[in-house]
Write a protein that holds these residues in place. Structure first.
Motif, PDB file in Angstrom:
ATOM      1  N   SER A 192       0.829  -1.208   0.000  1.00 59.98           N
ATOM      2  CA  SER A 192       0.000   0.000   0.000  1.00 59.98           C
ATOM      3  C   SER A 192       0.865   1.261   0.000  1.00 59.98           C
ATOM      4  N   ASP A 193       2.029   1.190   0.676  1.00 62.15           N
ATOM      5  CA  ASP A 193       2.964   2.321   0.638  1.00 62.15           C
ATOM      6  C   ASP A 193       3.457   2.556  -0.781  1.00 62.15           C
ATOM      7  N   GLN A 220      -5.919  -4.578   8.835  1.00 63.33           N
ATOM      8  CA  GLN A 220      -5.761  -3.568   7.781  1.00 63.33           C
ATOM      9  C   GLN A 220      -4.641  -3.908   6.802  1.00 63.33           C
ATOM     10  N   VAL A 221      -3.699  -4.764   7.212  1.00 62.30           N
ATOM     11  CA  VAL A 221      -2.599  -5.122   6.302  1.00 62.30           C
ATOM     12  C   VAL A 221      -2.848  -6.524   5.742  1.00 62.30           C
ATOM     13  N   GLU A 278      -2.836   2.597   6.171  1.00 66.76           N
ATOM     14  CA  GLU A 278      -2.898   1.457   5.264  1.00 66.76           C
ATOM     15  C   GLU A 278      -4.209   1.421   4.491  1.00 66.76           C
ATOM     16  N   VAL A 279      -5.298   1.718   5.183  1.00 63.76           N
ATOM     17  CA  VAL A 279      -6.605   1.539   4.546  1.00 63.76           C
ATOM     18  C   VAL A 279      -7.350   2.844   4.306  1.00 63.76           C
TER      19      VAL A 279
END
Lengths: 254, 239
Positions: A70-71, A145-146, B207-208
């Motif tokens: 996501s980064d 979330q990850v 992250e989300v």
């Protein structure tokens, strides 16, 4: 006099430099850098594959930016110069697709599944997924979330086992770190992480892991170095050489 | 200033309050405020004697001791976290001793407080030592010649004289504890309501939901600015 010699010498060097550069432009040894943004879990396999790719393509340097998927998407969206993006999950590749960052389409190149990791001496005697729900067993998972956390949540759902973790970490490496240091009795990490950690952790497979398979897609980014180099790298990863290295690191077939 | 402006420009003001008032955000903020308050108290309890020793005594290796006290200021927080892990962790140096005392440090709120105190303590010591040195020893010497006991001098003269410095140090320690991230995530872990403080929540939300992360960051900035303003307030009333 000395200064004059130095001046002539430097002039000669400069012209020599120009000469070789013009030779490069016409010859096959043109120097280019391919920048690959890849998920942190690919670090070991991709570093090796990068070297192999460089050996096969003269004049090409492959540089990597390893971080959470996501980064990486966020960085590319903000204009970071990436030629290729390899994500640890389809979710983040979808974000890149929606943001119209890709040139062409994404191809799946690997899969990864979860495994239980315990410290080498396994102090809490964890042998199965059921053991993770026992009271007194300190289990560390990734936060939902990850990607590794959402995979863990799916495993819990598929198996009907309710794990109460003592900590929800930010990344799979954080989970592994707490298991290696012995702070946690067990954690859910990827098969490839257990393999990379060697003797420091003890890996326990569980049948429910087959229900949750994480797929890794790779794609070329718009405005890449060109000359078909990004596509060549992707073909290399999805080809037999790439697949062999990935399999050795513990990744599954796409 | 510019990074702050850039961040503020990214805040989604329409949904700002809904973003910052989610259950997990409020839990994280409340945990941060509670743990920072406890850490500040610990900083005062540990920092006052340290500052007194450093400012009022001369001894062999004083420079070294001062450097060690200041070390957390310059250490990367992750290094601090690793050091704490191998001190208070389950397999750490003091892990078993602490376990015998019935304290479970690993993955507990206690670990968060330890991490925050570790990084915030130097602010207390530096601030108070400076004030102590500036204030000088004249009144204390006079009181001693008039027959006052050391404890009386400390209670009646030294501490009241350096109270503004003490307050400033406490507020700075609180602010540092509030922003503590690296040592906490390395040493304490991250679990909602137990160890997930506001900085950890921001890192996770990123992250989300980047919008929520930006909104929460702004909350943290506002709290920090208020706290720093408080320091200036105490300084100006003291003058």
């Amino acid at each position: 006099m000395n200064r004059f010699v130095a001046l002539v010498a430097s002039l000669l060097l400069v012209t020599a430099g120009c000469g070789s550069e013009s030779a490069d432009r016409n010859g096959p040894t043109k120097k280019v850098t391919l920048t690959v943004f890849a998920a942190a879990s690919l670090k070991g396999a991709f570093t090796e594959l990068g070297k192999q790719f460089e050996a096969e393509h003269e004049g090409v340097t492959v540089t990597f930016n390893f971080a959470g998927s996501s980064d990486l998407v966020a960085q590319i969206q903000q204009g970071a110069p990436a030629d290729v993006f390899a994500s640890a999950d389809t979710k983040n590749m979808d974000v890149a697709i929606t943001a119209n960052l890709l040139e062409g389409s994404a191809r799946n190149f690997a899969t990864n599944t979860l495994e239980i990791a315990t410290p080498a001496d396994n102090p809490a005697e964890v042998n199965s997924l059921d053991d993770l729900a026992k009271s007194g067993v300190k289990v560390v998972l990734c936060a939902e979330q990850v990607p590794c956390g959402s995979a863990a949540a799916k495993v819990e759902e598929a198996s009907g086992i309710d794990i109460k973790p003592v900590s929800e970490e930010q990344s799979v490496t954080d989970v592994l770190g707490k298991v290696i240091s012995g702070e946690a009795d067990a954690g859910l990490v990827y098969v490839t992480d257990v393999k990379a950690a060697g003797d420091k952790v003890n890996g326990i497979e569980f049948p429910e892991s087959g229900d949750v398979v994480n797929t890794y897609p790779i794609a070329a980014i718009k405005g890449n170095v060109g000359d078909g180099l990004a596509e060549a790298f992707i073909s290399f990863i999805t080809g037999s050489e790439g697949q062999a290295v990935l399999a050795a690191a513990g990744f599954g077939k796409p | 200033m510019l990074p702050l402006v850039a961040m503020a420009s990214r805040v989604d003001w329409n949904s700002f309050f809904s973003l910052i008032s989610s259950d997990s955000s409020r839990t994280a903020l409340w945990l941060s405020l509670r743990t920072s308050a406890v850490s500040t108290v610990l900083c005062v309890l540990l920092g006052v004697p340290m500052a007194l020793v450093l400012a009022r005594m001369t001894f062999h290796g004083q420079t070294l001791v001062r450097s060690l006290v200041l070390l957390p200021l310059v250490l990367p927080p992750v290094v601090g976290g690793i050091a704490l892990l191998y001190t208070f962790g389950r397999k750490g140096l003091l892990g078993e001793t602490v376990d015998v005392l019935g304290l479970q440090v690993a993955f507990s709120t206690t670990a968060v407080v330890i991490a925050q105190t570790f990084v915030a303590l130097p602010f207390m010591v530096v601030s108070l030592e400076g004030t102590l040195r500036t204030a000088g020893e004249r009144y204390e010497v006079v009181a001693a010649t008039l027959g006052a006991r050391p404890t009386t001098i400390l209670r009646r003269i030294t501490l009241p004289m350096v109270l503004p410095g003490l307050a400033a140090g406490a507020v700075l320690s609180f602010a540092r504890a509030l922003g503590e991230f690296g040592a906490t995530i390395t040493f304490a872990g991250s679990l909602e309501g137990v160890t997930r403080t506001l900085p950890l929540e921001i890192y996770l939300q990123r992250e989300v939901d980047p919008d929520a992360a930006v909104a929460l960051s702004l909350v943290l900035v506002v709290v920090a600015v208020l706290v720093i303003g408080l320091v200036r307030g105490t300084r100006s009333t003291a003058l």
